[in-house]
Design an enzyme around this catalytic site. Sequence first.
Site, PDB file in Angstrom:
ATOM      1  N   ARG A  40      42.317  29.055  48.955  1.00 23.12           N
ATOM      2  CA  ARG A  40      42.130  28.330  50.211  1.00 23.12           C
ATOM      3  C   ARG A  40      40.712  28.528  50.697  1.00 23.12           C
ATOM      4  O   ARG A  40      40.166  29.632  50.604  1.00 23.12           O
ATOM      5  CB  ARG A  40      43.081  28.861  51.306  1.00 23.12           C
ATOM      6  N   HIS A  76      34.772  36.453  42.041  1.00 18.85           N
ATOM      7  CA  HIS A  76      34.531  35.115  41.493  1.00 18.85           C
ATOM      8  C   HIS A  76      34.234  35.237  40.002  1.00 18.85           C
ATOM      9  O   HIS A  76      33.446  36.101  39.595  1.00 18.85           O
ATOM     10  CB  HIS A  76      33.349  34.456  42.218  1.00 18.85           C
TER      11      HIS A  76
HETATM   12  C1  GRF Z   1      40.286  35.313  38.902  1.00 25.84           C
HETATM   13  O1  GRF Z   1      39.578  34.844  37.801  1.00 25.84           O
HETATM   14  C2  GRF Z   1      39.399  35.404  40.108  1.00 25.84           C
HETATM   15  O2  GRF Z   1      38.075  35.716  39.796  1.00 25.84           O
HETATM   16  C3  GRF Z   1      39.477  33.999  40.660  1.00 25.84           C
HETATM   17  O3  GRF Z   1      40.803  33.606  40.454  1.00 25.84           O
HETATM   18  C4  GRF Z   1      41.360  34.327  39.359  1.00 25.84           C
HETATM   19  C5  GRF Z   1      42.573  35.014  39.871  1.00 25.84           C
HETATM   20  O4  GRF Z   1      43.262  35.673  38.846  1.00 25.84           O
HETATM   21  N1  GRF Z   1      39.033  33.966  42.027  1.00 25.84           N
HETATM   22  P1  GRF Z   1      44.440  36.676  39.223  1.00 25.84           P
HETATM   23  O5  GRF Z   1      45.412  35.923  40.124  1.00 25.84           O
HETATM   24  O6  GRF Z   1      43.846  37.858  39.906  1.00 25.84           O
HETATM   25  O7  GRF Z   1      45.083  37.029  37.911  1.00 25.84           O
END
Ligand code: GRF
Length: 218
Positions: free
Chosen positions: A93, A111
């Site tokens: 979000r 990220h």
């Molecule tokens: C990760 O790659 C994070 O960097 C991005 O979304 C993904 C989430 O993965 N913001 P998870 O739900 O923690 O397995």
Amino acid sequence: MKKTPVAVLISGNGTNLQALIDACELPGYPAKIVRVISSRENAYGLKRAEEAGIETLVIRHKDFSDREAFDTALHAALLASGAEFVCLAGFMRILTPEFVGKWEGRILNIHPSLLPSFKGMHTHEAALAEGVKIHGCTVHFVVPEIDSGPIVIQAAVPVLPDDTAESLAARVLKAEHQIYPYALRRLASGKLTLKDGRMVNTSLTVHEYTLFNPDIRM
Ligand code: GRF
């Protein structure tokens, strides 16, 4: 030892959440997760939280008339949880500037790219399309502009000749699981702060400061 209360916001699988849960269980780790909030009711991360005995809450954007109303509910839920810090971990979000302002210096995001390269979605596809040889992930403070706040820590991974977006994502994700607990450790112990919009990371060892492929000791 006082453990600083933290909330984690998720929307999906929650592997980063799991890395934070595991870290919080380590003796001497300065944070404890007091609530996991998901924007999706079917997020697997909710199960991870329940298994760890952490209170969960679902706040769906569909139930709110606009972004402001959603963020108001989110803020109230965070206050009610007693969280002092917030970790976004795959939270899908966009947050309003008003919300971000209320948590300035107290909210981190992870990220899957070496920011400022490859902001937004589909970072692994973009890295492959550009032919970069080094990719990675970033933990940064959240500011109103997406994927743009002061960088706390990054980890780099190689891009291999046969990589697909999936294989690259898996390699990056492993690095994410190393750096996010590290960043939260510093934040929760008061060693990482924002001062006038700039990151202050005190008492870093040279090893930490020059970290490239991290093998971070918890
Ligand atoms: C990760 O790659 C994070 O960097 C991005 O979304 C993904 C989430 O993965 N913001 P998870 O739900 O923690 O397995």
